[in-house]
Every structure is written in structure tokens, then in C-alpha cells.
Scaffold this motif. Sequence first.
Motif, PDB file in Angstrom:
ATOM      1  N   THR A  47       4.484  -0.519  -4.444  1.00 13.96           N
ATOM      2  CA  THR A  47       3.833   0.010  -5.100  1.00 13.96           C
ATOM      3  C   THR A  47       1.734  -0.803  -5.934  1.00 13.96           C
ATOM      4  O   THR A  47       1.498   0.092  -6.216  1.00 13.96           O
ATOM      5  N   GLY A  48       2.482  -2.197  -6.416  1.00 12.21           N
ATOM      6  CA  GLY A  48       1.038  -2.764  -6.567  1.00 12.21           C
ATOM      7  C   GLY A  48       0.489  -2.775  -5.846  1.00 12.21           C
ATOM      8  O   GLY A  48      -0.934  -2.844  -5.479  1.00 12.21           O
ATOM      9  N   LEU A  49       0.816  -3.303  -4.733  1.00 10.50           N
ATOM     10  CA  LEU A  49       0.042  -3.577  -3.430  1.00 10.50           C
ATOM     11  C   LEU A  49      -0.659  -2.190  -3.351  1.00 10.50           C
ATOM     12  O   LEU A  49      -1.830  -2.174  -2.155  1.00 10.50           O
ATOM     13  N   HIS A  50       0.306  -1.019  -2.881  1.00  9.01           N
ATOM     14  CA  HIS A  50      -0.308   0.270  -2.674  1.00  9.01           C
ATOM     15  C   HIS A  50      -1.365   0.811  -3.424  1.00  9.01           C
ATOM     16  O   HIS A  50      -2.772   0.889  -2.710  1.00  9.01           O
ATOM     17  N   GLN A  51      -1.161   1.129  -4.944  1.00  8.18           N
ATOM     18  CA  GLN A  51      -2.556   0.586  -5.248  1.00  8.18           C
ATOM     19  C   GLN A  51      -3.806   0.050  -5.663  1.00  8.18           C
ATOM     20  O   GLN A  51      -4.834   0.856  -4.685  1.00  8.18           O
ATOM     21  N   LEU A  52      -3.484  -1.454  -5.222  1.00  6.99           N
ATOM     22  CA  LEU A  52      -4.844  -1.959  -4.653  1.00  6.99           C
ATOM     23  C   LEU A  52      -5.496  -2.067  -3.610  1.00  6.99           C
ATOM     24  O   LEU A  52      -6.464  -1.943  -3.433  1.00  6.99           O
ATOM     25  N   LEU A  53      -4.587  -1.620  -2.304  1.00  9.75           N
ATOM     26  CA  LEU A  53      -5.029  -0.940  -1.037  1.00  9.75           C
ATOM     27  C   LEU A  53      -5.789  -0.011  -1.927  1.00  9.75           C
ATOM     28  O   LEU A  53      -7.101   0.249  -0.406  1.00  9.75           O
ATOM     29  N   ASP A  54      -5.692   0.816  -1.866  1.00 10.51           N
ATOM     30  CA  ASP A  54      -5.942   2.053  -2.061  1.00 10.51           C
ATOM     31  C   ASP A  54      -7.649   2.099  -2.270  1.00 10.51           C
ATOM     32  O   ASP A  54      -8.076   2.464  -2.029  1.00 10.51           O
ATOM     33  N   GLN A  55      -7.399   1.189  -3.092  1.00 12.39           N
ATOM     34  CA  GLN A  55      -8.870   0.795  -4.319  1.00 12.39           C
ATOM     35  C   GLN A  55     -10.077   0.246  -3.324  1.00 12.39           C
ATOM     36  O   GLN A  55     -10.835   0.718  -3.130  1.00 12.39           O
ATOM     37  N   LEU A  56      -8.966  -0.603  -2.799  1.00 13.57           N
ATOM     38  CA  LEU A  56      -9.563  -1.702  -1.568  1.00 13.57           C
ATOM     39  C   LEU A  56     -10.607  -0.834  -0.406  1.00 13.57           C
ATOM     40  O   LEU A  56     -11.536  -0.617   0.110  1.00 13.57           O
ATOM     41  N   ALA A  57      -9.905   0.057   0.398  1.00 11.16           N
ATOM     42  CA  ALA A  57      -9.826   1.161   1.348  1.00 11.16           C
ATOM     43  C   ALA A  57     -10.752   2.329   0.664  1.00 11.16           C
ATOM     44  O   ALA A  57     -12.576   2.639   1.343  1.00 11.16           O
ATOM     45  N   THR A  76      -1.384   3.995   4.115  1.00 12.40           N
ATOM     46  CA  THR A  76      -0.619   4.979   5.079  1.00 12.40           C
ATOM     47  C   THR A  76       0.811   3.890   5.138  1.00 12.40           C
ATOM     48  O   THR A  76       2.152   4.959   4.810  1.00 12.40           O
ATOM     49  N   ARG A  77       0.629   3.059   6.030  1.00  9.26           N
ATOM     50  CA  ARG A  77       2.104   2.206   6.469  1.00  9.26           C
ATOM     51  C   ARG A  77       2.730   1.819   5.592  1.00  9.26           C
ATOM     52  O   ARG A  77       3.212   1.644   5.355  1.00  9.26           O
ATOM     53  N   LEU A  78       1.870   1.024   4.304  1.00  8.13           N
ATOM     54  CA  LEU A  78       2.350   0.880   3.309  1.00  8.13           C
ATOM     55  C   LEU A  78       3.549   1.541   2.289  1.00  8.13           C
ATOM     56  O   LEU A  78       4.647   1.036   1.295  1.00  8.13           O
ATOM     57  N   TRP A  79       2.444   2.651   2.461  1.00  8.56           N
ATOM     58  CA  TRP A  79       3.343   3.903   1.344  1.00  8.56           C
ATOM     59  C   TRP A  79       4.930   3.650   2.420  1.00  8.56           C
ATOM     60  O   TRP A  79       6.374   4.429   1.474  1.00  8.56           O
ATOM     61  N   GLN A  80       4.491   4.595   3.183  1.00  5.94           N
ATOM     62  CA  GLN A  80       5.993   4.591   4.472  1.00  5.94           C
ATOM     63  C   GLN A  80       7.448   2.962   3.996  1.00  5.94           C
ATOM     64  O   GLN A  80       7.868   4.014   4.310  1.00  5.94           O
ATOM     65  N   ALA A  81       6.527   2.025   4.601  1.00  3.93           N
ATOM     66  CA  ALA A  81       8.115   0.929   3.650  1.00  3.93           C
ATOM     67  C   ALA A  81       7.892   1.522   2.172  1.00  3.93           C
ATOM     68  O   ALA A  81       8.846   0.692   1.713  1.00  3.93           O
ATOM     69  N   THR A  82       7.394   2.087   1.100  1.00  4.50           N
ATOM     70  CA  THR A  82       8.038   1.608  -0.310  1.00  4.50           C
ATOM     71  C   THR A  82       8.688   2.413  -0.150  1.00  4.50           C
ATOM     72  O   THR A  82       9.647   3.074  -0.997  1.00  4.50           O
ATOM     73  N   CYS A 102      17.906  10.465  -7.557  1.00  7.15           N
ATOM     74  CA  CYS A 102      16.540  10.429  -8.798  1.00  7.15           C
ATOM     75  C   CYS A 102      16.235  11.589  -9.108  1.00  7.15           C
ATOM     76  O   CYS A 102      16.461  12.422  -8.939  1.00  7.15           O
ATOM     77  N   HIS A 103      15.833  10.978 -10.357  1.00 10.57           N
ATOM     78  CA  HIS A 103      15.804  11.851 -10.992  1.00 10.57           C
ATOM     79  C   HIS A 103      13.895  11.905 -11.959  1.00 10.57           C
ATOM     80  O   HIS A 103      13.907  11.077 -12.729  1.00 10.57           O
ATOM     81  N   PRO A 104      13.218  12.101 -10.469  1.00  7.83           N
ATOM     82  CA  PRO A 104      12.508  11.790 -11.388  1.00  7.83           C
ATOM     83  C   PRO A 104      11.423  12.401 -12.650  1.00  7.83           C
ATOM     84  O   PRO A 104      10.489  12.389 -13.749  1.00  7.83           O
ATOM     85  N   ARG A 119       8.427   5.281 -11.049  1.00  9.38           N
ATOM     86  CA  ARG A 119       7.369   4.811 -10.535  1.00  9.38           C
ATOM     87  C   ARG A 119       6.634   5.226  -8.709  1.00  9.38           C
ATOM     88  O   ARG A 119       6.046   5.271  -8.341  1.00  9.38           O
ATOM     89  N   HIS A 120       7.586   5.601  -7.971  1.00 13.35           N
ATOM     90  CA  HIS A 120       7.556   6.354  -7.115  1.00 13.35           C
ATOM     91  C   HIS A 120       6.752   7.417  -6.810  1.00 13.35           C
ATOM     92  O   HIS A 120       6.399   7.416  -5.625  1.00 13.35           O
ATOM     93  N   LEU A 121       7.375   8.218  -7.879  1.00 14.91           N
ATOM     94  CA  LEU A 121       6.550   9.950  -7.962  1.00 14.91           C
ATOM     95  C   LEU A 121       5.268   9.303  -8.179  1.00 14.91           C
ATOM     96  O   LEU A 121       4.251  10.475  -8.009  1.00 14.91           O
ATOM     97  N   ALA A 122       5.130   8.351  -8.866  1.00 15.31           N
ATOM     98  CA  ALA A 122       3.635   8.428  -9.912  1.00 15.31           C
ATOM     99  C   ALA A 122       3.275   7.967  -8.291  1.00 15.31           C
ATOM    100  O   ALA A 122       1.856   8.357  -7.917  1.00 15.31           O
ATOM    101  N   ALA A 123       2.965   6.480  -7.341  1.00 13.06           N
ATOM    102  CA  ALA A 123       2.376   6.529  -6.576  1.00 13.06           C
ATOM    103  C   ALA A 123       2.791   7.449  -5.155  1.00 13.06           C
ATOM    104  O   ALA A 123       1.247   7.640  -4.695  1.00 13.06           O
ATOM    105  N   GLY A 124       3.593   8.384  -6.005  1.00 14.88           N
ATOM    106  CA  GLY A 124       3.473   9.736  -4.327  1.00 14.88           C
ATOM    107  C   GLY A 124       2.478  10.739  -4.881  1.00 14.88           C
ATOM    108  O   GLY A 124       1.881  11.278  -4.233  1.00 14.88           O
ATOM    109  N   HIS A 125       2.534  10.643  -6.293  1.00 12.57           N
ATOM    110  CA  HIS A 125       1.304  11.648  -6.803  1.00 12.57           C
ATOM    111  C   HIS A 125      -0.328  10.770  -5.304  1.00 12.57           C
ATOM    112  O   HIS A 125      -1.457  11.678  -5.261  1.00 12.57           O
ATOM    113  N   ALA A 126      -0.530   9.441  -6.170  1.00  7.18           N
ATOM    114  CA  ALA A 126      -1.567   9.297  -5.151  1.00  7.18           C
ATOM    115  C   ALA A 126      -1.495   9.621  -3.782  1.00  7.18           C
ATOM    116  O   ALA A 126      -2.660   9.555  -3.225  1.00  7.18           O
ATOM    117  N   VAL A 127      -0.746   8.981  -3.457  1.00 10.43           N
ATOM    118  CA  VAL A 127      -0.419   9.258  -1.735  1.00 10.43           C
ATOM    119  C   VAL A 127      -1.331  10.725  -1.209  1.00 10.43           C
ATOM    120  O   VAL A 127      -2.002  11.345  -0.545  1.00 10.43           O
TER     121      VAL A 127
END
Length: 147
Positions: A47-57, A76-82, A102-104, A119-127
Motif C-alpha cells: 500500500t505504501g508503494l501504491h501511494q508512491l506510484l500514484d503520486q509519481l503517475a 492499477t496492477r499493484l492495486w490488484q496485487a494488494t 473483514c470489518h473495515p 489500511r486496505h479500505l483507505a487504499a481502495g478509496h484512492a484507487v
Amino acid sequence: MNAHAAPDSHPYLRAATAGVRHHTRNLLPPGSNADRSHVDVLHAHLTGLHQLLDQLAEATRPPHPAAGRHLATAHTRLWQATAEVHAAFHLLPTASASFTECHPDQLPGGPMVLTICQRHLAAGHAVRRRTTPTDLTSPPRTTACVR
């Protein structure tokens, strides 16, 4: 980004990469099983890499649209892996049967299952802000290296 930046211009990212390499080679013996804490830490890293890649893109897209599109696809592919790592977490055995689902909606200060779900729910909002459902289910594009 400066094309002539010093090799140590990204020391934390380089250290994280070195840590993952070291862990891959030395800390997970062949034939051993991953446990929930191991998968939780891996999910945090992804999820940290996902956020970094989002900012780089986003930063790359205006001056270099083609490169930005490739970074967005990697995002997108990193989100699928996450998402798959999150699913694997819930399939691993636990000491308590009450924490398998799961109880987010619960607070992140509790058991590990709540932390990974938050953490997954927060990353999902960004996706969902930048990605369509079609993008998430489309097969990966293959590209040839063009130098």
C-alpha cells in the motif's frame, strides 16, 4: 525529477528495496509458510508503494503523457496485487475465529485484522478516485522496451 540526481537521492526507497531483497533471500526459509503478521507487513509495504506510484503517475503525466499512462497502469496492477494479498490474509489460519472476516468499519487500534482492513479500505478509496472498474479487470498490456 532531475535526470542527473545523485545516486543517493532516494535513500529511503533504496533502503526499503534492499530490505525486501534481504528478506526474500534470507529471512523466509524455503518450505516455510507465511503467517498473518508476515502478510500484514507485506500488505503495508504494497500500500505504501501504491501511494508512491500514484503520486509519481500524477506528477509524470502532464509533462510526459505516455510515461504517465504506463505508471498509471502499474498503479492499477499493484492495486490488484494488494487486493490479493489482503484476501490471502483472511484465508490464513488465526488463533481466534472471531477475527477472520473483514470489518473495515471498526477502529484501527484493535487486532491486526482491523488494521489491515482499515489500511486496505483507505487504499481502495484512492484507487476508486482514479481507476474505473473496467481498468481493474482488464488484462495487463504488454509493451516492448523502446530505447
